[in-house]
Every structure is written in C-alpha cells, then in structure tokens.
Design an enzyme around this catalytic site. Structure first.
Site: not given
Ligand code: PAF
Length: 275
Positions: A184, A32-33, A173, A26-27, A181
């Site tokens: 929020r 972590g991402h 992470v 979700m950006g 991380l």
């Molecule tokens: O974990 C998230 O960021 C969201 O729940 C996801 C998997 C991108 C779905 O909107």
C-alpha cells in the site's frame, strides 16, 4: 519456476516437492515478501508462493478493486528469489461457488486493533489461508510480523484446528527511513511518502520510553496519536499490548509490542515494534 493457475496442477507439482514451504501473498511483491521467500528456502526443499487478492478480507469501502495486480513483475522477482512454484488462482478457482463456510477466529482476538477497524477482515484472512493450506499442504507456512495480529490469528487457528503445518514469522523489512515496506506504500504521493515514516518514529519513541521504564501506556499512546493528528494523519489506534494475545499489559514482565494504524490521505498504514 512453474506457475499454476489450477488446484490440480499445483497438487501434481506438490506431490514431488519434498519438504515444502508456502508463502501466501496478495502479490505486488516487495523486499519484505522476497525476504520471506529466502527464509522459506532455508527451511524447505521447495518454496511455493501463492498470489491471490482475496475479496473476502476486504471491507465494502476498502481497496479490493484498486489493489495492484502485478503478476508478471511478481513472477520475475519470485524466480530470482529461487521460488519453485507459484500458485496464482483466479477467483473462480478459489471461490467456484459463494463461500458459505468460514473460519471465525476467537472474538477476543478480532474485536480489537485491526479487527475493530476492519470488521470481517480476519474471518476472510483465516478462511482463505485455511483453504490455501488445504490446497497446498505445505510443511511450513511463513507470514510477516508486519501484520502482527494476522500472524497471531493464523498461528492460533493452526494450533486450535490441529492443522499439520509449522507457522514461521518473518521480520518486517523497512526502508532506510524506517517506513515498513508494504504494497500500500505505492498509494502514497511524494509528499505523503516523506511524511509516512512518522508512524514508525512514534512507535519507536514509545518502545524506547517503555524500555526506559515508562509504564504510563495511555499517555504514551495518546501523545503519539496527537502527534500524528497534528501532522495531518487520521490515527485509528496506537496501542501497547502483550505480544502473546495483544491484550493490554497486566504485569511489568509481559513481553510487549506497540502497534499502530493510521490513515495518511487515502492510504491506511499499519506498523508495530516489539519492545
Ligand atoms: O498478508 C497477506 O498478504 C494476506 O492477508 C494473506 C495472508 C496472503 C491472505 O490473503
């Protein structure tokens, strides 16, 4: 790196992408991402990240409107991490008409833990992830273990619906002080940020106790909730569960995970630790 705002553009790129890994997000990306993106790059020829703040998974009193949207900064990080394609649709692209078909995960999986406190959340997550998988048609999809129940719901959806994708988990992470991380975390004041690692410390204390042979889960959970409440938190749950289905443990040999969710000020934090 190419940024696609339409399904047609993403599909045209996907056609020549070889083995593709999708990392749905979700950006408001953090390390972590980015770790998930790197992990994806090791397993596929091409990494596709999606960025979409999915209205369907937010409750009416949750933070959909204020959720941070930081596309330009996110794209810089994704490019540096070697991501080839970003799919960043707007709501009209993802939901051109009111979404009236949904994925309903099994009630036993969504009436507990996060599902109990966020009714409708996993239905919204499963619906958008199925739609993303159909749009992108990746060979692999990666989801972080920080959202442990989400990972379980989505793995089960993929298996039960025969979706031709391999789901891979990514490790959580943490900041140096243990805080997991999360996008929020940015909502926390300086004072709350220094208090926030207490959630992880409580989970770690329970995990250590269980490893040491303490199986009085109820007492461990209740003590941790009381400790958080004594420091100004509003705990939703602290729970020792079986990793496989997140139900309460039955046998001592069940592989376990301890999960927690609690509000600190206006910020709701979740975390978990495998035992
Ligand atoms: O974990 C998230 O960021 C969201 O729940 C996801 C998997 C991108 C779905 O909107």
């Amino acid at each position: 790196m190419q940024i696609h705002h339409t399904i047609e553009s993403l599909r045209a790129a996907r056609a020549s992408a070889g083995k593709a890994a999708l990392v749905p997000t979700m950006g408001n990306l953090h390390e972590g991402h980015i770790t998930l993106m790197r992990q994806a790059g090791e397993r596929a020829d091409c990494v596709i990240a999606s960025i979409f703040v999915n209205r369907l998974q937010f409750g009416p009193r949750e933070d959909f409107d204020s959720y941070p949207r930081t596309l330009a900064a996110d794209c810089e990080k994704l490019e540096a991490a070697g991501v080839a394609h970003v799919f960043a649709p707007n709501e009209t692209v993802m939901y051109p008409e009111p979404q009236s078909y949904h994925v309903d995960p099994a009630p036993a999986q969504i009436s507990i833990l996060e599902g109990e406190f966020r009714p409708g959340h996993f239905r919204g997550v499963a619906t958008v992830v199925l739609k993303l998988l159909n749009i992108v048609q990746p060979d692999i999809a990666l989801f972080g273990k920080k959202d442990y129940q989400q990972l379980m719901v989505l793995s089960n959806m993929v298996r039960q619906l025969g979706i031709p994708v391999e789901v891979l988990p990514g490790e959580t992470v943490r900041a140096a002080d243990g805080l997991a991380l999360s996008s929020r975390n940015g909502y926390l004041s300086a004072e709350e940020r220094s208090e926030a690692p207490r959630l992880h410390r409580q989970l770690a204390r329970i995990a250590d106790a269980v490893r040491g042979g303490d199986h009085d889960f109820l007492k461990l959970e209740t003590d941790a909730m009381a400790e958080l409440a004594a420091h100004g938190w509003q705990p939703d749950y602290i729970a020792v569960r079986r990793r496989a289905d997140l139900q309460p443990p039955i046998h001592c040999s069940d592989p376990l995970v301890v999960l927690g969710a609690a509000k600190l000020g206006r910020t709701r934090l979740i975390d978990n630790l495998e035992v």
